[in-house]
Design a protein around this motif. Structure first.
Motif, PDB file in Angstrom:
ATOM      1  N   SER A 219       0.823  -1.203   0.000  1.00 44.11           N
ATOM      2  CA  SER A 219       0.000   0.000   0.000  1.00 44.11           C
ATOM      3  C   SER A 219       0.859   1.254   0.000  1.00 44.11           C
ATOM      4  O   SER A 219       0.615   2.199  -0.778  1.00 44.11           O
ATOM      5  N   VAL A 220       1.879   1.276   0.855  1.00 42.08           N
ATOM      6  CA  VAL A 220       2.759   2.439   0.911  1.00 42.08           C
ATOM      7  C   VAL A 220       3.520   2.588  -0.404  1.00 42.08           C
ATOM      8  O   VAL A 220       3.668   3.700  -0.934  1.00 42.08           O
ATOM      9  N   TRP A 221       3.991   1.490  -0.958  1.00 44.35           N
ATOM     10  CA  TRP A 221       4.741   1.544  -2.221  1.00 44.35           C
ATOM     11  C   TRP A 221       3.883   2.130  -3.329  1.00 44.35           C
ATOM     12  O   TRP A 221       4.316   3.031  -4.061  1.00 44.35           O
ATOM     13  N   SER A 222       2.648   1.647  -3.469  1.00 43.15           N
ATOM     14  CA  SER A 222       1.796   2.122  -4.555  1.00 43.15           C
ATOM     15  C   SER A 222       1.449   3.591  -4.396  1.00 43.15           C
ATOM     16  O   SER A 222       1.366   4.335  -5.377  1.00 43.15           O
ATOM     17  N   ASN A 223       1.257   4.033  -3.160  1.00 49.78           N
ATOM     18  CA  ASN A 223       0.942   5.437  -2.918  1.00 49.78           C
ATOM     19  C   ASN A 223       2.136   6.340  -3.164  1.00 49.78           C
ATOM     20  O   ASN A 223       2.024   7.398  -3.790  1.00 49.78           O
ATOM     21  N   ILE A 224       3.287   5.932  -2.664  1.00 50.42           N
ATOM     22  CA  ILE A 224       4.482   6.764  -2.773  1.00 50.42           C
ATOM     23  C   ILE A 224       5.019   6.801  -4.199  1.00 50.42           C
ATOM     24  O   ILE A 224       5.345   7.859  -4.733  1.00 50.42           O
ATOM     25  N   VAL A 225       5.093   5.664  -4.840  1.00 45.12           N
ATOM     26  CA  VAL A 225       5.796   5.570  -6.113  1.00 45.12           C
ATOM     27  C   VAL A 225       4.895   5.879  -7.307  1.00 45.12           C
ATOM     28  O   VAL A 225       5.237   6.677  -8.172  1.00 45.12           O
ATOM     29  N   GLY A 226       3.744   5.251  -7.336  1.00 45.47           N
ATOM     30  CA  GLY A 226       2.948   5.314  -8.546  1.00 45.47           C
ATOM     31  C   GLY A 226       1.789   6.267  -8.533  1.00 45.47           C
ATOM     32  O   GLY A 226       1.660   7.133  -9.399  1.00 45.47           O
ATOM     33  N   ILE A 227       0.917   6.135  -7.554  1.00 43.06           N
ATOM     34  CA  ILE A 227      -0.362   6.826  -7.648  1.00 43.06           C
ATOM     35  C   ILE A 227      -0.232   8.320  -7.422  1.00 43.06           C
ATOM     36  O   ILE A 227      -0.791   9.131  -8.154  1.00 43.06           O
ATOM     37  N   PHE A 228       0.495   8.712  -6.380  1.00 49.59           N
ATOM     38  CA  PHE A 228       0.442  10.110  -5.990  1.00 49.59           C
ATOM     39  C   PHE A 228       1.770  10.861  -6.048  1.00 49.59           C
ATOM     40  O   PHE A 228       1.783  12.051  -6.280  1.00 49.59           O
ATOM     41  N   LYS A 229       2.896  10.212  -5.797  1.00 49.06           N
ATOM     42  CA  LYS A 229       4.055  11.006  -5.439  1.00 49.06           C
ATOM     43  C   LYS A 229       5.194  10.986  -6.454  1.00 49.06           C
ATOM     44  O   LYS A 229       5.177  11.709  -7.429  1.00 49.06           O
ATOM     45  N   LEU A 230       6.181  10.153  -6.244  1.00 52.47           N
ATOM     46  CA  LEU A 230       7.458  10.320  -6.932  1.00 52.47           C
ATOM     47  C   LEU A 230       7.351  10.385  -8.444  1.00 52.47           C
ATOM     48  O   LEU A 230       7.956  11.258  -9.071  1.00 52.47           O
ATOM     49  N   ALA A 231       6.618   9.474  -9.054  1.00 48.92           N
ATOM     50  CA  ALA A 231       6.603   9.415 -10.507  1.00 48.92           C
ATOM     51  C   ALA A 231       5.949  10.640 -11.137  1.00 48.92           C
ATOM     52  O   ALA A 231       6.355  11.084 -12.212  1.00 48.92           O
ATOM     53  N   ALA A 232       4.957  11.194 -10.463  1.00 49.35           N
ATOM     54  CA  ALA A 232       4.144  12.221 -11.100  1.00 49.35           C
ATOM     55  C   ALA A 232       4.277  13.616 -10.505  1.00 49.35           C
ATOM     56  O   ALA A 232       3.893  14.591 -11.150  1.00 49.35           O
ATOM     57  N   PHE A 233       4.790  13.725  -9.278  1.00 50.18           N
ATOM     58  CA  PHE A 233       4.769  15.018  -8.595  1.00 50.18           C
ATOM     59  C   PHE A 233       6.127  15.397  -8.029  1.00 50.18           C
ATOM     60  O   PHE A 233       6.939  14.547  -7.676  1.00 50.18           O
ATOM     61  N   ASP A 234       6.330  16.722  -7.938  1.00 48.37           N
ATOM     62  CA  ASP A 234       7.440  17.300  -7.185  1.00 48.37           C
ATOM     63  C   ASP A 234       6.904  17.792  -5.853  1.00 48.37           C
ATOM     64  O   ASP A 234       5.860  18.459  -5.804  1.00 48.37           O
ATOM     65  N   ILE A 235       7.597  17.451  -4.771  1.00 43.73           N
ATOM     66  CA  ILE A 235       7.198  17.866  -3.431  1.00 43.73           C
ATOM     67  C   ILE A 235       8.221  18.875  -2.943  1.00 43.73           C
ATOM     68  O   ILE A 235       9.396  18.552  -2.775  1.00 43.73           O
ATOM     69  N   THR A 236       7.788  20.102  -2.715  1.00 38.94           N
ATOM     70  CA  THR A 236       8.706  21.173  -2.364  1.00 38.94           C
ATOM     71  C   THR A 236       8.153  21.993  -1.207  1.00 38.94           C
ATOM     72  O   THR A 236       6.956  21.974  -0.935  1.00 38.94           O
ATOM     73  N   PRO A 237       9.026  22.728  -0.513  1.00 43.32           N
ATOM     74  CA  PRO A 237       8.546  23.582   0.573  1.00 43.32           C
ATOM     75  C   PRO A 237       7.789  24.792   0.031  1.00 43.32           C
ATOM     76  O   PRO A 237       7.915  25.158  -1.144  1.00 43.32           O
ATOM     77  N   THR A 238       6.998  25.414   0.885  1.00 42.91           N
ATOM     78  CA  THR A 238       6.316  26.650   0.518  1.00 42.91           C
ATOM     79  C   THR A 238       7.299  27.808   0.622  1.00 42.91           C
ATOM     80  O   THR A 238       8.477  27.625   0.972  1.00 42.91           O
ATOM     81  N   GLU A 239       6.813  28.999   0.341  1.00 39.76           N
ATOM     82  CA  GLU A 239       7.669  30.187   0.420  1.00 39.76           C
ATOM     83  C   GLU A 239       8.136  30.454   1.850  1.00 39.76           C
ATOM     84  O   GLU A 239       9.094  31.211   2.070  1.00 39.76           O
ATOM     85  N   ASP A 240       7.479  29.826   2.835  1.00 39.26           N
ATOM     86  CA  ASP A 240       7.889  29.994   4.229  1.00 39.26           C
ATOM     87  C   ASP A 240       9.103  29.148   4.585  1.00 39.26           C
ATOM     88  O   ASP A 240       9.645  29.253   5.691  1.00 39.26           O
ATOM     89  N   GLY A 241       9.527  28.279   3.680  1.00 47.50           N
ATOM     90  CA  GLY A 241      10.690  27.440   3.943  1.00 47.50           C
ATOM     91  C   GLY A 241      10.311  26.039   4.394  1.00 47.50           C
ATOM     92  O   GLY A 241       9.125  25.736   4.599  1.00 47.50           O
ATOM     93  N   PRO A 242      11.297  25.169   4.552  1.00 52.59           N
ATOM     94  CA  PRO A 242      11.032  23.782   4.951  1.00 52.59           C
ATOM     95  C   PRO A 242      10.383  23.704   6.329  1.00 52.59           C
ATOM     96  O   PRO A 242      10.659  24.533   7.204  1.00 52.59           O
ATOM     97  N   PRO A 243       9.519  22.712   6.544  1.00 51.89           N
ATOM     98  CA  PRO A 243       8.902  22.525   7.861  1.00 51.89           C
ATOM     99  C   PRO A 243       9.893  21.942   8.854  1.00 51.89           C
ATOM    100  O   PRO A 243      10.972  21.460   8.478  1.00 51.89           O
TER     101      PRO A 243
END
Length: 280
Positions: A219-243
């Motif tokens: 479940s974690v693999w499919s969510n992280i790799v394929g469906i939502f995250k790494l393959a299709a999206f860039d995850i970046t901080p907001t203008e306020d900087g990293p959390p």
């Protein structure tokens, strides 16, 4: 002990939570049952179990049909969320890891489709990222309590039968003798020939390991790799900087709320995700 007695808050909690827990089981069961009667049910564990019931079914049979699907869902609903939160935080705090994982996906899978389970063996760095998510911030830092059946001696400590043992999973996963720089999110540690075996204590121990660990990893693999995250999206901080790297305490540890940007890597990536959604 009456519920008003000092120290008996658990009784008040139980009275409050009981209808919620029972409702979570019964509501989903009733929904699938009505969908089956209308011929609209999609394939599922619940639908398969309910379809086996008939006029000879006992109350125990009905309860099993209710409880098994609910256990499959509820057993991973909170823990999987915690793991996905940790992954998202790690991708923001360690952008170089995100770039390496995406580069591997692009090289192996290309950009005409999303990764699926058949790609796992060909994505060793991505697999290492998932392992590091479990190690860096274990979902259950103190694991599950265990009762000692037979008296034992461990490293000079006498442990009498009947003792309750609380495993320090966090300590095991941050032991510098096993994991160099344990506070650092470093997937490369899992690619070393002398890397520790996995699965590791985050899923428990021996015969009493988490029975859903295979489903959890998938479940974690499919969510992280394929469906939502790494393959299709860039995850970046907001203008306020990293959390901040801040977590809640409790049996299950969650990342404290933070804001970030999750944007499609390209128009092609966005279309692939939309196609996945339209396929159900």
């Amino acid at each position: 002990m009456p519920s008003w007695f000092p120290g008996a808050r658990y009784r008040r909690y139980a009275r409050e939570w009981y209808p919620i827990v029972v409702g979570a089981v019964k509501t989903t069961y009733d929904k699938v049952k009505s969908e089956l009667a209308a011929g609209m049910a999609t394939p599922s564990v619940a639908a398969k179990l309910i379809s086996k019931l008939d006029e000879n079914s006992t109350e125990d049979d009905i309860w099993v049909a209710r409880a098994i699907p609910a256990s499959l869902y509820l057993g991973g609903a909170d823990t999987t969320v915690s793991a996905l939160q940790t992954f998202t935080l790690a991708m923001i705090l360690y952008p170089e890891v995100q770039r390496k994982a995406q580069a591997e996906i692009d090289r192996v899978v290309g950009n005409s489709r999303l990764p699926d389970f058949s790609d796992q063996d060909a994505l060793p760095y991505v697999q290492a990222v998932l392992k590091e998510v479990s190690r860096w911030h274990p979902v259950t830092p103190l694991g599950a309590p265990r009762k000692v059946i037979v008296s034992d001696v461990y490293e000079g400590y006498y442990i009498p039968a009947g003792s309750i043992i609380i495993p320090n999973v966090w300590g095991m996963m941050h032991d510098p003798a096993v994991f160099a720089e344990p506070d650092r999110f470093h997937p490369e540690r899992w690619l070393s020939p002398d890397a520790p075996a996995f699965p590791n204590p985050v899923f428990g121990f021996g015969a009493r390991q988490c029975p859903g660990r295979v489903l959890a990893r998938a479940s974690v693999w499919s969510n992280i790799v394929g469906i939502f995250k790494l393959a299709a999206f860039d995850i970046t901080p907001t203008e306020d900087g990293p959390p901040e790297e801040a977590y809640t305490s409790g049996a299950i540890s969650y990342v404290k709320p933070f804001r970030c940007n999750i944007l499609p890597r390209s128009t092609v990536a966005a279309s692939l995700v939309r196609a996945t959604e339209s396929d159900g």
